[in-house]
Design a protein around this motif. Sequence first.
Motif, short mmCIF file in Angstrom:
data_model
loop_
_atom_site.label_atom_id
_atom_site.label_comp_id
_atom_site.label_asym_id
_atom_site.label_seq_id
_atom_site.Cartn_x
_atom_site.Cartn_y
_atom_site.Cartn_z
N GLU A 76 -1.27 4.09 -1.54
CA GLU A 76 -2.60 3.78 -1.03
C GLU A 76 -2.59 3.72 0.49
OE1 GLU A 76 -5.22 3.53 -2.91
OE2 GLU A 76 -4.27 3.51 -4.89
N PHE A 86 -8.06 -1.59 3.45
CA PHE A 86 -7.17 -2.25 2.48
C PHE A 86 -7.94 -3.20 1.57
CE2 PHE A 86 -7.14 -4.90 6.30
CZ PHE A 86 -7.38 -6.17 5.78
N GLU A 104 0.83 -1.20 0.00
CA GLU A 104 0.00 0.00 0.00
C GLU A 104 0.87 1.26 0.00
OE1 GLU A 104 -2.92 -0.80 -0.80
OE2 GLU A 104 -4.25 -0.93 0.95
N ASN A 111 2.65 2.09 -3.39
CA ASN A 111 1.68 2.42 -4.43
C ASN A 111 0.81 3.62 -4.05
OD1 ASN A 111 1.89 0.26 -6.63
ND2 ASN A 111 1.86 -0.98 -4.78
N LYS A 116 -10.69 -2.77 0.24
CA LYS A 116 -11.44 -2.03 -0.78
C LYS A 116 -10.55 -1.45 -1.85
CE LYS A 116 -14.98 -0.83 2.65
NZ LYS A 116 -15.68 0.29 3.34
N ASN A 117 -9.25 -1.73 -1.78
CA ASN A 117 -8.31 -1.22 -2.76
C ASN A 117 -8.18 -2.21 -3.92
OD1 ASN A 117 -6.17 -0.23 -4.22
ND2 ASN A 117 -4.65 -0.49 -2.63
#
Length: 451
Positions: A210, A228, A205, A208, A230-231
Amino acid sequence: MQAKLLGAVGALLATAFLSGPAAAADKTKIDFWFGNSGDIAKRVQEQCDRFNQSQADYEVVCTSQGSYDASLQNTIAAFRAGKQPTIAQVSDAGTLDIMLSGAYYPANKLMTDMGYTVDWKDYFSGISGYYATSKGEMYSFPFNSSTALLYWNKDAFAKIGKDHAPATWKEAGEDLKALKDAGYACPLGFDISNNEVWQYIEQFEAVNGEAIATKKNGFEGLDAELVFNKNPLLVSYIKDLKSWYDDKLVVIKNKAVGQTFVEAFAAGDCQVILTSVGDHGNVGRTAKQGMNWDVAMLPTYGDATRHSSYVGGASLWVLQGHSDAEYKAAAAFFNFIAKPEEALTWSTVTGYIPVRNSGFEYLNKQGFYGKAPYAGRELAIQSLTASPAGDAAPQGIRLGGLLQVRTEIANGLQAIFVNNADVQASLDSAAERGNTLLRRFQQTYKNVQLP
């Protein structure tokens, strides 16, 4: 009880005075509990020995608790019993737990009170930002700081016509298949225990750009929620890993199967792993003779722009309930390990990165990063500082009970890889269980503002 304890201590000191040199009786002893084990535990003990040998006033007694989790739990239990160490190592994941406990002597106040001047801005921002308060105050001392890197076997990659590590996970998948086709039984070794999922979830995450949770990963409030699951990038990535696992491109390696993934890489049995830069020294000492290997920054996914990875490792906290003499000993120890010369020794034998700019500059002046077996460790600094100025992505994670949250994430991944559970459903379930833990932590510190 306290009087009896003081009396017992006095008797012991009297015995020492009568039976040994006066200098030994005059030394102020403090306990330092840490969570590292194995090779790193030996290096911590060596550092403690160097401090003890550097002066005659203090002695730090360093004791491994076996793991980060055990170190935190044992420290909490000891504090409740009034037997807490003076210094306790707490992993990055336990930062919020101890920060809200109020059971510590803030690092910045300790050093000022004990007469030391510290340039707190000398710490790398990617490190200090993880541990500092919203006002930039340092309540603990960053100690063994690291981040995850990709380790790759250059000899194996040469056999598939590659002279560089994969920069993206798409490229990594192609490389892993080529390695499998070339006869390698373990193209990538990994583990999905609660101690190891940080490379595959949190660091993914991070690089990237996120978030693992709302509220900037918890830095903006205790009401943060895990997201996480929902990514789309992360979900696709886990599906890729599961597909590669099914095709035997990715192999689980841990103590339960007789060999950790780090050991498997050093032995030449696995050709790629993701692990801490802190393992760089251990791999260098244990790698199969003649094996050529290197490190690279973690791959990004798809077209994502590279962002800074998160700092890992731990920091040192000074606990309440001790004497001024013990606090002077703690401050002297911190002053010792902050010296650039000590940063060089520490980085040499461990692989951990210097936590201060001055230490990093000192290593550069010594030509540290330009020679084997240390070349490549500078990539950890580059990884931690990859984001452009003003990056809106979270710079770390500040969630209560993060160690327990990691356990729930690990349980979700184990359901996927071991039991063939549905990827999305398992990630959703893991996030739900993790959020239950977060709400419980929030209730414990109801109406408490983050410092």
